[in-house]
Design an enzyme around this catalytic site. Structure first.
Site, PDB file in Angstrom:
ATOM      1  CG  ASP A  64      -6.032  -6.118   7.345  1.00 20.87           C
ATOM      2  OD1 ASP A  64      -5.401  -7.117   6.970  1.00 20.87           O
ATOM      3  OD2 ASP A  64      -6.251  -5.132   6.609  1.00 20.87           O
TER       4      ASP A  64
ATOM      5  CE  LYS B  15      -2.064  -2.295   3.322  1.00 23.41           C
ATOM      6  NZ  LYS B  15      -2.940  -2.817   4.369  1.00 23.41           N
TER       7      LYS B  15
HETATM    8  C1  BGC Z   1      -1.328  -6.458   2.854  1.00 23.66           C
HETATM    9  C2  BGC Z   1      -2.116  -7.443   3.684  1.00 23.66           C
HETATM   10  C3  BGC Z   1      -3.414  -6.819   4.168  1.00 23.66           C
HETATM   11  C4  BGC Z   1      -4.172  -6.230   3.008  1.00 23.66           C
HETATM   12  C5  BGC Z   1      -5.463  -5.563   3.428  1.00 23.66           C
HETATM   13  C6  BGC Z   1      -2.204  -5.862   1.771  1.00 23.66           C
HETATM   14  O1  BGC Z   1      -1.500  -4.869   1.089  1.00 23.66           O
HETATM   15  O2  BGC Z   1      -0.217  -7.085   2.262  1.00 23.66           O
HETATM   16  O3  BGC Z   1      -1.342  -7.912   4.773  1.00 23.66           O
HETATM   17  O4  BGC Z   1      -4.176  -7.798   4.801  1.00 23.66           O
HETATM   18  O5  BGC Z   1      -3.362  -5.282   2.341  1.00 23.66           O
HETATM   19  O6  BGC Z   1      -5.253  -4.534   4.319  1.00 23.66           O
END
Ligand code: BGC
Length: 466
Positions: free
Chosen positions: A191, A155
């Protein structure tokens, strides 16, 4: 409209293609679980050390931290056995400024420790040593419930000096640097796991957690004997699939559009989380923007005039997609705000573009979820599986038709599974407390043995190591 179709057709995935995507993910799940294949697997299938879903006997007071979207939250949570309820007592949001998301790890963890300190102070909790659930929504190699190594940021985050390190240790060090309060035992939670666990108190058949928000991911309860990378035979463990990484080995290249390639190239982590970039809120708006820019350049929209806002990366927000699809009036308003000289036909075309791209996202999620439910059904050798998925994330919650499209497509792709979808209320906070509570449950060990079914799955043996 025929000209418009030419741009949108690459986003339209047939049921056969979705089945093929699901089949590819099915193989990748095995690679991620395999003893020798998991190191290089794009879908990481991370053990979470969560071995049981709630059974309703959990109780107590907990702190929860939640980091993974744009905000950081601190919560005080109470799990009440009698009422079978998880109560959010208090919570506080701390913004994480953009510079901090791209700064040093030490700055980030100092900020977290400060927010937690302020919260404890203002809620008179400083004297207590409460157990703490830390929802950290990034891929982590979890060695124990309180030892969790960040594999990579995803992200918008890219703080230096954290990848490869134990996040619990970094948090404890930051708290130690302040020296004015203590925390009890720590449980690290993704999460998805928090979401599954928070729904699990209400519905004990909740064995999948799914997030479709800024990022996307899912976890599910897997038979431990199939998780070749860890020791043990009996019972189940929750596996954090990290399905966002699906396609990182190029296996989805044939369905990527030129716009997906562009979004990946200009992201802060090119080449990784390819599946996530086709699906989640961090990227959907940008895909739509790139399509609109191309159509405008080709003189199909807005009299060939690209406004400054439409020409700027990131300015077409994913929430606009939901709003535009919700009604033509919204579409007109947003196009005006973006400084575009639109006609009624333009507004309808934009709605169609939004619909096409959000639908593709829903269908791809459906294909991935179908892979998981089909796998659980096969694991248990059931003709028919009835199960519950805990879901969270802005895309799933806020988009007007996303959830119904996803659900309809899963029914098609997994016809022998009957799935209830439960939107998790505050899963990241309450779920983290729940994981901590389940980990402390005295009856935990005996339940582990009861859950074992002792059957072998030959398919794993065959495909392992490929
Ligand atoms: C992460 C995950 C997370 C998901 C939703 C992804 O970019 O790698 O660990 O669960 O985003 O938040």
């Amino acid at each position: 409209w025929q000209c418009v179709e030419k741009y949108l057709q690459p986003f339209q995935l047939s049921p056969e293609t979705l089945q093929e995507v699901s089949a590819r993910l099915r193989k990748d799940l095995l690679r991620g679980l395999g003893k020798h294949s998991h190191h290089k697997a794009p879908v990481k299938m991370l053990p979470t050390f969560v071995r049981a879903t709630p059974d309703g006997t959990e109780k107590g007071d907990f702190l929860a931290l939640d980091l993974g979207g744009t905000n950081f939250r601190v919560l005080h949570v109470r799990v009440e056995e009698e009422a079978q309820k998880v109560l959010k007592m208090d919570s506080q949001i701390c913004a994480i400024p953009q510079e901090m998301m791209l700064g040093t790890g030490e700055q980030l963890f100092d900020h977290i420790a400060t927010c937690l300190g302020d919260f404890l102070e203002s809620h008179n909790l400083k004297g207590q040593t409460l157990p703490l659930g830390f929802t950290f929504s990034f891929p982590c190699e979890q060695l124990e419930i309180d030892k969790s190594i960040l594999i990579r940021w995803t992200k918008g985050f890219n703080c230096s000096g954290v990848e490869g390190k134990d996040v619990v240790q970094l948090l404890k060090e930051a708290i130690h640097r302040r020296g004015d309060y203590h925390i009890g035992s720590v449980a690290m939670v993704n999460d998805t796991v928090g979401t599954m666990m928070s729904c699990g108190y209400k519905d004990q058949s909740c064995e999948i957690g799914m997030i479709i928000g800024t990022g996307t991911n899912a976890c599910y309860m897997e038979e431990i004997k199939n998780v070749k990378r860890i020791e043990g035979e009996d019972g189940r463990m929750c596996i954090n699939t990290e399905w966002g990484g699906f396609g990182d080995d190029g296996c989805l290249d044939d369905i990527l559009t030129e716009f997906d390639v562009e979004v990946d190239k200009t992201s802060i982590n090119p080449g990784v989380h390819i599946f996530e970039k086709m699906i989640s809120g961090m990227y959907l708006g940008e895909i739509v923007r790139l399509v609109l820019v191309k159509m405008t350049k080709d003189k199909l929209l807005f009299k060939g005039q690209i406004s400054e806002a439409l020409g700027t990366r990131g300015l077409f927000e994913t929430k606009f997609i939901s709003e535009i699809e919700d009604g033509l009036e919204n579409a007109k308003k947003i196009l005006t705000e973006l400084g575009l000289d639109w006609s009624l036909v333009d507004a309808s075309v934009v709605r169609l573009v939004c619909d096409t791209i959000s639908s593709r996202s829903a269908y791809l999620c459906a294909a991935a979820l179908a892979t998981l439910v089909n796998r659980i059904r096969n694991n248990r050798k059931l003709g028919h599986l009835k199960t519950t998925v805990g879901v969270d994330g802005t895309v799933y919650r806020k988009h007007p038709t996303f959830s119904s499209k996803l659900q309809k497509a899963v029914r098609l792709l997994a016809p022998q599974c009957d799935i209830t979808f439960l939107v998790s209320e505050d899963g990241s906070g309450k779920g983290a407390a729940m994981v901590t509570a389940v980990a402390q449950r005295p009856a935990h060990q005996s339940r582990l043995l009861e859950e074992s079914d002792g059957e072998d799955n030959e398919e794993e043996e065959e495909e392992e190591g490929q």
